[in-house]
Design an enzyme around this catalytic site. Structure first.
Site, PDB file in Angstrom:
ATOM      1  N   GLY A  96      36.305  41.224  35.201  1.00  0.00           N
ATOM      2  CA  GLY A  96      37.137  40.346  36.012  1.00  0.00           C
ATOM      3  C   GLY A  96      38.338  39.785  35.281  1.00  0.00           C
ATOM      4  N   THR A  97      38.171  39.442  34.013  1.00  0.00           N
ATOM      5  CA  THR A  97      39.274  38.839  33.269  1.00  0.00           C
ATOM      6  C   THR A  97      40.434  39.817  33.139  1.00  0.00           C
ATOM      7  OG1 THR A  97      37.843  37.334  32.035  1.00  0.00           O
ATOM      8  CG2 THR A  97      39.968  37.860  31.045  1.00  0.00           C
ATOM      9  N   ASN A 148      33.703  29.682  41.560  1.00  0.00           N
ATOM     10  CA  ASN A 148      32.577  29.987  40.681  1.00  0.00           C
ATOM     11  C   ASN A 148      31.742  28.763  40.328  1.00  0.00           C
ATOM     12  OD1 ASN A 148      35.188  29.566  39.222  1.00  0.00           O
ATOM     13  ND2 ASN A 148      33.815  29.374  37.465  1.00  0.00           N
ATOM     14  N   GLN A 150      32.955  36.229  42.694  1.00  0.00           N
ATOM     15  CA  GLN A 150      31.786  35.542  43.240  1.00  0.00           C
ATOM     16  C   GLN A 150      31.427  36.013  44.649  1.00  0.00           C
ATOM     17  OE1 GLN A 150      29.871  33.249  41.638  1.00  0.00           O
ATOM     18  NE2 GLN A 150      31.092  33.397  39.784  1.00  0.00           N
ATOM     19  N   GLY A 168      31.140  43.683  37.399  1.00  0.00           N
ATOM     20  CA  GLY A 168      29.809  44.236  37.524  1.00  0.00           C
ATOM     21  C   GLY A 168      28.690  43.242  37.421  1.00  0.00           C
ATOM     22  N   HIS A 169      28.754  42.345  36.445  1.00  0.00           N
ATOM     23  CA  HIS A 169      27.575  41.521  36.162  1.00  0.00           C
ATOM     24  C   HIS A 169      27.306  40.469  37.230  1.00  0.00           C
ATOM     25  CE1 HIS A 169      30.788  39.025  34.382  1.00  0.00           C
ATOM     26  NE2 HIS A 169      29.972  38.010  34.513  1.00  0.00           N
ATOM     27  N   THR A 192      40.322  55.048  27.688  1.00  0.00           N
ATOM     28  CA  THR A 192      39.239  55.959  28.038  1.00  0.00           C
ATOM     29  C   THR A 192      38.218  55.238  28.915  1.00  0.00           C
ATOM     30  OG1 THR A 192      39.528  57.169  25.968  1.00  0.00           O
ATOM     31  CG2 THR A 192      37.424  57.435  27.114  1.00  0.00           C
ATOM     32  N   CYS A 236      32.423  30.373  30.477  1.00  0.00           N
ATOM     33  CA  CYS A 236      33.500  30.573  29.507  1.00  0.00           C
ATOM     34  C   CYS A 236      33.895  29.270  28.822  1.00  0.00           C
ATOM     35  CB  CYS A 236      34.719  31.170  30.205  1.00  0.00           C
ATOM     36  SG  CYS A 236      34.373  32.719  31.055  1.00  0.00           S
TER      37      CYS A 236
END
Length: 372
Positions: free
Chosen positions: A57-58, A140, A168, A189-190, A226, A314
């Site tokens: 996301g960042t 969030n 979120q 993803g997380h 990559t 964070c």
């Protein structure tokens, strides 16, 4: 992680191949990447060509905000809600410090909601100088869900690109890129039961941000590097599974969340529920505990096996009040004495039972520590 994501990722970890290579192993890996792209697009109402893979996301927020700002210069204004994640706020502030941008934070109400009239008034002060608008789909910390379609329509009335951090929202709310009105959308993803370190930026056709990193020209030449095929496969499996189960999970988590809120209120008189009373994420309950320091209460609960958060992970460990709660009008002391309880696909009623069992004593001890 969801079992489906673990299985998909593990299968690819056994294989070798750079998806940018032309040999057979590379072509096999490229197929995995492109099938993952198609799966994510199908789950989120986007075209495969609109899915740009990132490390999370960042990176996606940075690419959207910096990249669209640079692409639309000499326009200088960047509009964001005052409650954005630091992954959006900090790139914008960096643009102000280093690139001549004028960052304007949109006020929110006491529930953390951006009103369309607030955005409209900000835009109309000088619409021709607005480079990009960014408002997160759901917050969030306090879980408030924004009236995204209406906000995006305000931006489109003036031909301004609209970005939303939907980290979120995906998997908890119905999310369709095509009908949301957003021109760029961040996911990771997380937050959906996938791997850490994998995410995507959905970019509408015709929108080309200036790259933040340069190199091999992968991902529409806007995000070189990559591609991590195993993580991408895990991300796609998680998104597909979470979206397919979203309606069912939303009902289950909403019921658990409402029970949690009711029982916390009974267990701790005077506790304050933060965020919108109805327009909130199914798995979010955010409270202020008067007389407590949030970090102290967090550690007391953690020692009893209850893991929660003082806000964004964070900023954990930093003794400062939440910028989200301050923007909502909370006093600094109340903002420091707040905790977020998150529910997900593994959460059960027994988890709530355990919280209620240990919470009153932890609050009392935290209050005594605050007085000493």
């Amino acid at each position: 992680m969801l079992p489906e994501a673990i299985e998909a990722m593990t299968e690819q970890l056994r294989r070798v191949g750079n998806p940018s290579s032309l040999h057979a192993a590379g072509r096999r890996t490229r197929r995995v990447v492109e099938e993952s792209r198609e799966s994510i697009a199908g789950a989120l109402g986007a075209r495969p060509s609109e899915v740009v893979f990132t490390s999370g996301g960042t990176e996606a927020d940075n690419l959207a905000i910096k990249g669209l700002y640079w692409a639309r210069r000499p326009r200088r204004r960047v509009l964001l809600s005052a409650i954005e994640h630091h992954a959006a706020l900090d790139p914008a502030h960096w643009l102000a410090e280093s690139q001549g941008a004028e960052v304007e934070l949109l006020e929110v109400d006491e529930h953390g909601m951006v009103h369309p009239d607030t955005l409209r008034a900000a835009v109309e002060r000088d619409p021709d100088d607005v480079a990009v608008i960014s408002v997160m789909w759901a917050n969030n910390e306090v879980g408030t869900v924004q009236p995204l379609h209406v906000l995006a329509a305000v931006a489109h009335d003036h031909g301004i690109p609209f970005h939303t951090d939907a980290v979120q929202a995906v998997g908890q709310l119905p999310v369709s890129f095509a009908t949301s009105g957003a021109d760029a959308l961040t996911l990771t993803g997380h937050k959906v039961g996938g791997p850490m370190g994998a995410g995507a930026l959905l970019l509408a056709r015709g929108l080309t941000p200036v790259p933040v990193q340069h190199g091999g020209g992968q991902e529409r030449d806007v995000r070189s590097g990559t591609l991590d095929a195993p993580a991408i496969a895990g991300l796609a499996a998680a998104v597909h599974t979470a979206v397919a189960r979203q309606e069912e999970q939303s009902r289950r988590l909403t019921a658990l969340r409402d029970e949690l809120i009711e029982r916390v209120r009974r267990a701790v008189p005077g506790v304050v529920l933060n965020g919108h009373p109805t327009e909130r994420l199914p798995g979010n309950a955010h409270f202020s505990f008067p007389g407590c320091e949030g970090d102290a209460l967090l550690m007391l609960l953690d020692a009893k096996g209850v893991e929660c958060s003082t806000g964004s992970a964070c900023s954990a460990g930093v003794a400062q009040p939440s910028h989200v709660l301050l923007a909502m009008g909370a006093e600094a002391a109340a903002a420091r004495g707040s905790l977020r309880f998150s529910l997900g696909h593994t959460s059960t009623r027994e988890d709530i039972d355990r919280l209620i069992e240990v919470l009153p004593a932890a609050v009392e001890r935290a209050r005594r520590a605050g007085l000493s």
